[in-house]
Write an enzyme that holds these catalytic residues in place. Structure first.
Site, PDB file in Angstrom:
ATOM      1  CG  PHE A 285      42.836  43.908  43.887  1.00 51.76           C
ATOM      2  CD1 PHE A 285      43.051  42.880  44.790  1.00 51.76           C
ATOM      3  CD2 PHE A 285      43.810  44.162  42.927  1.00 51.76           C
ATOM      4  CE1 PHE A 285      44.208  42.110  44.737  1.00 51.76           C
ATOM      5  CE2 PHE A 285      44.972  43.399  42.870  1.00 51.76           C
ATOM      6  CZ  PHE A 285      45.164  42.367  43.778  1.00 51.76           C
TER       7      PHE A 285
ATOM      8  CG  ASP B 281      39.028  43.555  38.656  1.00 50.77           C
ATOM      9  OD1 ASP B 281      39.008  42.340  38.397  1.00 50.77           O
ATOM     10  OD2 ASP B 281      40.049  44.165  39.030  1.00 50.77           O
TER      11      ASP B 281
ATOM     12  CE1 TYR C 103      47.025  36.296  39.997  1.00 44.90           C
ATOM     13  CE2 TYR C 103      47.622  37.254  37.884  1.00 44.90           C
ATOM     14  CZ  TYR C 103      47.350  37.395  39.223  1.00 44.90           C
ATOM     15  OH  TYR C 103      47.398  38.641  39.795  1.00 44.90           O
ATOM     16  CE  LYS C 104      43.675  37.098  41.771  1.00 46.57           C
ATOM     17  NZ  LYS C 104      43.306  38.506  41.585  1.00 46.57           N
TER      18      LYS C 104
ATOM     19  NE  ARG D  49      42.230  35.923  49.810  1.00 40.40           N
ATOM     20  CZ  ARG D  49      42.596  36.462  48.648  1.00 40.40           C
ATOM     21  NH1 ARG D  49      41.835  37.353  48.067  1.00 40.40           N
ATOM     22  NH2 ARG D  49      43.739  36.137  48.086  1.00 40.40           N
TER      23      ARG D  49
HETATM   24  C1  LIG Z   1      44.194  39.427  41.319  1.00 39.91           C
HETATM   25  C2  LIG Z   1      43.521  40.694  40.949  1.00 39.91           C
HETATM   26  C3  LIG Z   1      44.053  41.520  39.966  1.00 39.91           C
HETATM   27  C4  LIG Z   1      45.349  41.144  39.333  1.00 39.91           C
HETATM   28  O1  LIG Z   1      45.947  42.127  38.563  1.00 39.91           O
HETATM   29  P1  LIG Z   1      47.229  41.747  37.703  1.00 39.91           P
HETATM   30  O2  LIG Z   1      47.623  43.012  37.096  1.00 39.91           O
HETATM   31  O3  LIG Z   1      46.765  40.744  36.670  1.00 39.91           O
HETATM   32  O4  LIG Z   1      48.234  41.156  38.612  1.00 39.91           O
HETATM   33  C5  LIG Z   1      43.348  42.662  39.626  1.00 39.91           C
HETATM   34  N1  LIG Z   1      42.191  42.966  40.235  1.00 39.91           N
HETATM   35  C6  LIG Z   1      41.654  42.180  41.202  1.00 39.91           C
HETATM   36  C7  LIG Z   1      40.358  42.541  41.821  1.00 39.91           C
HETATM   37  C8  LIG Z   1      42.316  41.035  41.592  1.00 39.91           C
HETATM   38  O5  LIG Z   1      41.806  40.268  42.539  1.00 39.91           O
END
Ligand SMILES: *Cc1c(COP(=O)(O)O)cnc(C)c1O
Length: 405
Positions: free
Chosen positions: A123, A192, A217-218, A364
């Protein structure tokens, strides 16, 4: 297919939970992996926090409504979902900021080693945070493909940073094996869990993980920009030091001392004042997901994605899958590669089927099991088949790119 979907819904022990979410009736939501849906209880809870605790209680609510304990309280509710002890998790900041804090902490714990090892295609924020620290003179980014990660763990590696479930392909890393390989090489590990927490079982302590971060938020349904969380194994609590030494990470913030003294335990990962409204919304989502239970959620998400794949095959729609075809080896999503993936995604959205597009050519589809029904999956397939039958992606309005995809 729709009849079979109805049978599955009738037999689904989680079917009743859909009504605990406030979903638009004209939408099939296949993007809960990007922004989770709104729990009905969130509105009432926020109204109570805003009117009662903030409006009425004012500053007294730091004590009376336990605002002061909110980051730890919510962290403690996330802990059982990820195999952590209650005092090993705190809900704070964004995932990106928590990455920054923990990468820096890990680097300091491995003096003489510089490398933060990750994989290409991780990511972006994970890779950017490593690069940002490198710019500040902290650590050195190194990327190794999935197959070569273990071989790249030499004695320069201070930290292995990986996303447990890949955001694009849904591939799951072997947390136990990779944590062990990193430890054998003398490195620490930071996982992560953004696409894992709330979707599938995770056991950080069984794997011996050092650190973890994850997104609110997911799958936790905490709302847009919800606070994230950070985990540190208890054995590191008094030896780790993170660089964002704000007053909420202090041992006694209300002593107002000139000198920083880190809090004992996980609280030293906090920085500034907690976003109480955001934490309140997150808490509702976390409580709901833990009430439903991760094992049941994971089983249903596998059943949903298998139903989707079987339905595609029945309709003779041959999409190129990305990532594992075996549902034991992937997270709660399916990804497909198509040169017109962006426009296909737009055509689906115009039909009320909301998935998302990931550059350059990935469609996706997320199967958030807490609120998705089998009939939604069947309907999504019907729409997809129609989009393909009409080559709807050719329409100019679906070809124009939006800023946020
Ligand atoms: C969604 C996501 C994030 C989000 O990071 P924020 O700083 O909270 O926006 C981080 N890492 C991964 C792998 C994600 O999918």
């Amino acid at each position: 297919m729709i009849d079979r979907a109805r049978e599955f819904d009738d037999a689904d022990p989680l079917a009743k939970y859909r009504d605990r979410f406030d979903l638009p009736t004209d939408v099939i939501y296949l993007d809960g992996n990007s922004l989770g849906a709104l729990p009905r209880a969130t509105l009432a809870r926020l109204e109570q926090v805003i009117r009662g605790e903030w409006g009425g209680g004012l500053i007294r609510s730091w004590n009376d409504a336990d605002w002061i304990g909110a980051a730890r309280r919510v962290g403690g509710k996330i802990a059982p979902m990820i195999g952590a002890q209650l005092h090993e998790v705190v809900a704070c900041d964004s995932t990106s900021v928590n990455l920054f804090k923990l990468i820096a902490a890990a680097l300091e714990m491995r003096p003489g080693r510089k490398v933060v090892l990750s994989e290409p295609g991780n990511f972006p924020t994970d890779l950017y945070m490593i690069a940002g620290l490198e710019r500040q003179g902290l650590g050195k980014r190194k990327l190794a493909s999935r197959e070569s990660i273990v071989g790249a763990l030499d004695n320069d590696v201070a930290l292995l940073l990986l996303t447990h479930v890949h955001y694009k392909s849904g591939d799951i890393h072997d947390m136990v094996a990779l944590t062990k390989a990193a430890h054998d090489a003398g490195a620490l590990v930071l996982w992560d869990l953004s696409h894992s927490c709330g979707a599938l079982p995770v056991d950080l302590n069984a794997a011996g993980a050092d650190f973890a971060v994850g997104c609110g938020y997911k799958y936790l349904n905490g709302g847009p920009g919800a606070p994230a969380f950070a985990f540190a194994a208890e054995r590191h609590h008094n030896t780790m030091h993170q660089p964002l030494t704000g007053w909420f990470g202090h041992n006694a913030p209300f002593d107002f001392s000139d000198d920083y003294e880190p809090a004992a335990g996980i609280d030293r990962l906090q920085c500034g004042t907690s976003p109480i409204l955001g934490l309140a919304a997150l808490e509702v989502g976390v409580e709901l997901i833990s009430e439903i239970g991760i094992d049941r959620l994971y089983a249903k998400s596998q059943a949903l994605s298998e139903f989707f794949l079987a339905g595609l095959a029945d309709c003779g729609l041959d999409l190129e899958g990305v990532g594992p075809s075996n549902s034991d080896e992937r997270g709660s999503q399916l990804s497909f590669r198509h040169p017109e993936a962006y426009a296909i995604c737009q055509a689906l959205i115009a039909r009320g089927v909301i998935g998302d597009f990931r550059d350059p050519d990935i469609l996706r589809l997320g199967f958030a099991p807490a609120y998705l029904r089998f009939v939604d999956v069947a309907e999504a397939i019907r729409h997809l088949v129609e989009v393909f039958a009409n080559e709807e992606w050719m329409r100019p309005e679906f070809q124009t790119r939006n800023a946020v995809t």
